[in-house]
Design a protein around this motif. Structure first.
Motif, PDB file in Angstrom:
ATOM      1  N   HIS A 104       0.812  -1.221   0.000  1.00  0.00           N
ATOM      2  CA  HIS A 104       0.000   0.000   0.000  1.00  0.00           C
ATOM      3  C   HIS A 104       0.846   1.271   0.000  1.00  0.00           C
ATOM      4  O   HIS A 104       0.445   2.277  -0.555  1.00  0.00           O
ATOM      5  N   ALA A 105       1.995   1.236   0.651  1.00  0.00           N
ATOM      6  CA  ALA A 105       2.783   2.451   0.867  1.00  0.00           C
ATOM      7  C   ALA A 105       3.130   3.161  -0.431  1.00  0.00           C
ATOM      8  O   ALA A 105       3.025   4.379  -0.529  1.00  0.00           O
ATOM      9  N   GLY A 106       3.545   2.439  -1.442  1.00  0.00           N
ATOM     10  CA  GLY A 106       3.939   3.069  -2.701  1.00  0.00           C
ATOM     11  C   GLY A 106       2.790   3.745  -3.424  1.00  0.00           C
ATOM     12  O   GLY A 106       2.991   4.701  -4.163  1.00  0.00           O
ATOM     13  N   LEU A 107       1.583   3.261  -3.213  1.00  0.00           N
ATOM     14  CA  LEU A 107       0.409   3.824  -3.875  1.00  0.00           C
ATOM     15  C   LEU A 107      -0.291   4.880  -3.031  1.00  0.00           C
ATOM     16  O   LEU A 107      -1.165   5.570  -3.523  1.00  0.00           O
ATOM     17  N   GLY A 108       0.079   4.940  -1.771  1.00  0.00           N
ATOM     18  CA  GLY A 108      -0.607   5.866  -0.881  1.00  0.00           C
ATOM     19  C   GLY A 108      -2.038   5.439  -0.604  1.00  0.00           C
ATOM     20  O   GLY A 108      -2.912   6.275  -0.403  1.00  0.00           O
ATOM     21  N   LEU A 109      -2.295   4.144  -0.608  1.00  0.00           N
ATOM     22  CA  LEU A 109      -3.641   3.635  -0.331  1.00  0.00           C
ATOM     23  C   LEU A 109      -4.031   3.958   1.098  1.00  0.00           C
ATOM     24  O   LEU A 109      -3.258   3.717   2.023  1.00  0.00           O
ATOM     25  N   ARG A 110      -5.217   4.516   1.249  1.00  0.00           N
ATOM     26  CA  ARG A 110      -5.717   4.782   2.602  1.00  0.00           C
ATOM     27  C   ARG A 110      -7.226   4.820   2.594  1.00  0.00           C
ATOM     28  O   ARG A 110      -7.854   5.079   1.572  1.00  0.00           O
ATOM     29  N   ARG A 111      -7.783   4.567   3.761  1.00  0.00           N
ATOM     30  CA  ARG A 111      -9.237   4.565   3.918  1.00  0.00           C
ATOM     31  C   ARG A 111      -9.756   5.978   4.131  1.00  0.00           C
ATOM     32  O   ARG A 111      -9.178   6.740   4.891  1.00  0.00           O
ATOM     33  N   ILE A 112     -10.848   6.281   3.451  1.00  0.00           N
ATOM     34  CA  ILE A 112     -11.625   7.498   3.679  1.00  0.00           C
ATOM     35  C   ILE A 112     -13.071   7.013   3.680  1.00  0.00           C
ATOM     36  O   ILE A 112     -13.744   7.077   2.658  1.00  0.00           O
ATOM     37  N   PRO A 113     -13.516   6.443   4.811  1.00  0.00           N
ATOM     38  CA  PRO A 113     -14.818   5.764   4.833  1.00  0.00           C
ATOM     39  C   PRO A 113     -15.928   6.583   4.187  1.00  0.00           C
ATOM     40  O   PRO A 113     -15.987   7.781   4.421  1.00  0.00           O
ATOM     41  N   PRO A 114     -16.747   5.977   3.354  1.00  0.00           N
ATOM     42  CA  PRO A 114     -16.801   4.562   2.974  1.00  0.00           C
ATOM     43  C   PRO A 114     -15.928   4.228   1.760  1.00  0.00           C
ATOM     44  O   PRO A 114     -16.089   3.174   1.158  1.00  0.00           O
ATOM     45  N   PHE A 115     -15.008   5.103   1.400  1.00  0.00           N
ATOM     46  CA  PHE A 115     -14.175   4.918   0.218  1.00  0.00           C
ATOM     47  C   PHE A 115     -12.733   4.591   0.596  1.00  0.00           C
ATOM     48  O   PHE A 115     -12.360   4.599   1.754  1.00  0.00           O
ATOM     49  N   MET A 116     -11.946   4.328  -0.450  1.00  0.00           N
ATOM     50  CA  MET A 116     -10.491   4.202  -0.354  1.00  0.00           C
ATOM     51  C   MET A 116      -9.920   5.227  -1.327  1.00  0.00           C
ATOM     52  O   MET A 116     -10.599   5.641  -2.267  1.00  0.00           O
ATOM     53  N   GLU A 117      -8.662   5.589  -1.089  1.00  0.00           N
ATOM     54  CA  GLU A 117      -7.996   6.560  -1.959  1.00  0.00           C
ATOM     55  C   GLU A 117      -6.613   6.023  -2.311  1.00  0.00           C
ATOM     56  O   GLU A 117      -5.960   5.375  -1.489  1.00  0.00           O
ATOM     57  N   CYS A 118      -6.160   6.285  -3.526  1.00  0.00           N
ATOM     58  CA  CYS A 118      -4.776   6.018  -3.894  1.00  0.00           C
ATOM     59  C   CYS A 118      -4.279   7.185  -4.735  1.00  0.00           C
ATOM     60  O   CYS A 118      -5.073   7.930  -5.315  1.00  0.00           O
ATOM     61  N   ARG A 119      -2.972   7.342  -4.761  1.00  0.00           N
ATOM     62  CA  ARG A 119      -2.364   8.467  -5.483  1.00  0.00           C
ATOM     63  C   ARG A 119      -1.955   8.048  -6.885  1.00  0.00           C
ATOM     64  O   ARG A 119      -1.512   6.935  -7.121  1.00  0.00           O
ATOM     65  N   CYS A 120      -2.056   8.997  -7.778  1.00  0.00           N
ATOM     66  CA  CYS A 120      -1.569   8.846  -9.146  1.00  0.00           C
ATOM     67  C   CYS A 120      -0.646  10.035  -9.373  1.00  0.00           C
ATOM     68  O   CYS A 120      -1.116  11.139  -9.677  1.00  0.00           O
ATOM     69  N   GLY A 121       0.628   9.846  -9.120  1.00  0.00           N
ATOM     70  CA  GLY A 121       1.565  10.963  -9.176  1.00  0.00           C
ATOM     71  C   GLY A 121       1.402  11.826  -7.936  1.00  0.00           C
ATOM     72  O   GLY A 121       0.831  11.408  -6.931  1.00  0.00           O
ATOM     73  N   ALA A 166     -14.260  18.067  -2.313  1.00  0.00           N
ATOM     74  CA  ALA A 166     -15.604  18.461  -2.727  1.00  0.00           C
ATOM     75  C   ALA A 166     -16.450  17.216  -3.055  1.00  0.00           C
ATOM     76  O   ALA A 166     -17.623  17.149  -2.679  1.00  0.00           O
ATOM     77  N   PHE A 167     -15.868  16.238  -3.734  1.00  0.00           N
ATOM     78  CA  PHE A 167     -16.571  15.001  -4.051  1.00  0.00           C
ATOM     79  C   PHE A 167     -17.033  14.299  -2.775  1.00  0.00           C
ATOM     80  O   PHE A 167     -18.180  13.878  -2.660  1.00  0.00           O
ATOM     81  N   LEU A 168     -16.132  14.198  -1.808  1.00  0.00           N
ATOM     82  CA  LEU A 168     -16.454  13.523  -0.539  1.00  0.00           C
ATOM     83  C   LEU A 168     -17.517  14.285   0.255  1.00  0.00           C
ATOM     84  O   LEU A 168     -18.399  13.665   0.852  1.00  0.00           O
ATOM     85  N   ARG A 169     -17.443  15.598   0.271  1.00  0.00           N
ATOM     86  CA  ARG A 169     -18.455  16.402   0.984  1.00  0.00           C
ATOM     87  C   ARG A 169     -19.839  16.187   0.377  1.00  0.00           C
ATOM     88  O   ARG A 169     -20.832  16.132   1.102  1.00  0.00           O
ATOM     89  N   ASN A 170     -19.915  16.067  -0.940  1.00  0.00           N
ATOM     90  CA  ASN A 170     -21.193  15.888  -1.605  1.00  0.00           C
ATOM     91  C   ASN A 170     -21.768  14.484  -1.462  1.00  0.00           C
ATOM     92  O   ASN A 170     -22.918  14.253  -1.771  1.00  0.00           O
ATOM     93  N   ARG A 171     -20.976  13.543  -0.985  1.00  0.00           N
ATOM     94  CA  ARG A 171     -21.420  12.165  -0.811  1.00  0.00           C
ATOM     95  C   ARG A 171     -21.952  11.885   0.579  1.00  0.00           C
ATOM     96  O   ARG A 171     -22.471  10.825   0.835  1.00  0.00           O
TER      97      ARG A 171
END
Length: 88
Positions: free
Chosen positions: A38-55, A82-87
């Motif tokens: 996970h570390a290289g991708l920056g994967l992390r939980r943002i309930p109820p979603f997950m997030e990863c980095r692209c650059g 903004a996406f997360l606030r609207n969800r």
């Protein structure tokens, strides 16, 4: 693991970064459930979603589904907030 995308996700990908985003999506699917990768991708939980980095500037927002990973949004930090606030 299947990679599924929503219409919003496909629309939110910058045209010049499609190949890079696809590669990160595949890497996220491979690393999902393997914490040491996970570390290289920056994967992390943002309930109820997950997030990863692209650059350094793009983040991909997704959820685990029984069929695979469903990608919902691609954007910079402010756009993701903004996406997360609207969800909620």
């Amino acid at each position: 693991m299947k990679l599924l995308t929503t219409p919003l996700f496909r629309k939110s990908i910058p045209a010049n970064r499609r190949t890079e985003v696809w590669a990160v999506m595949q890497a996220a699917a491979s690393a999902y459930g393997l914490p040491h990768q996970h570390a290289g991708l920056g994967l992390r939980r943002i309930p109820p979603f997950m997030e990863c980095r692209c650059g350094l500037d793009l983040r991909l927002i997704f959820q685990r589904d029984r069929d695979g990973l469903v990608f919902h949004f691609c954007g910079n930090h402010d756009e993701v907030q903004a996406f997360l606030r609207n969800r909620k």
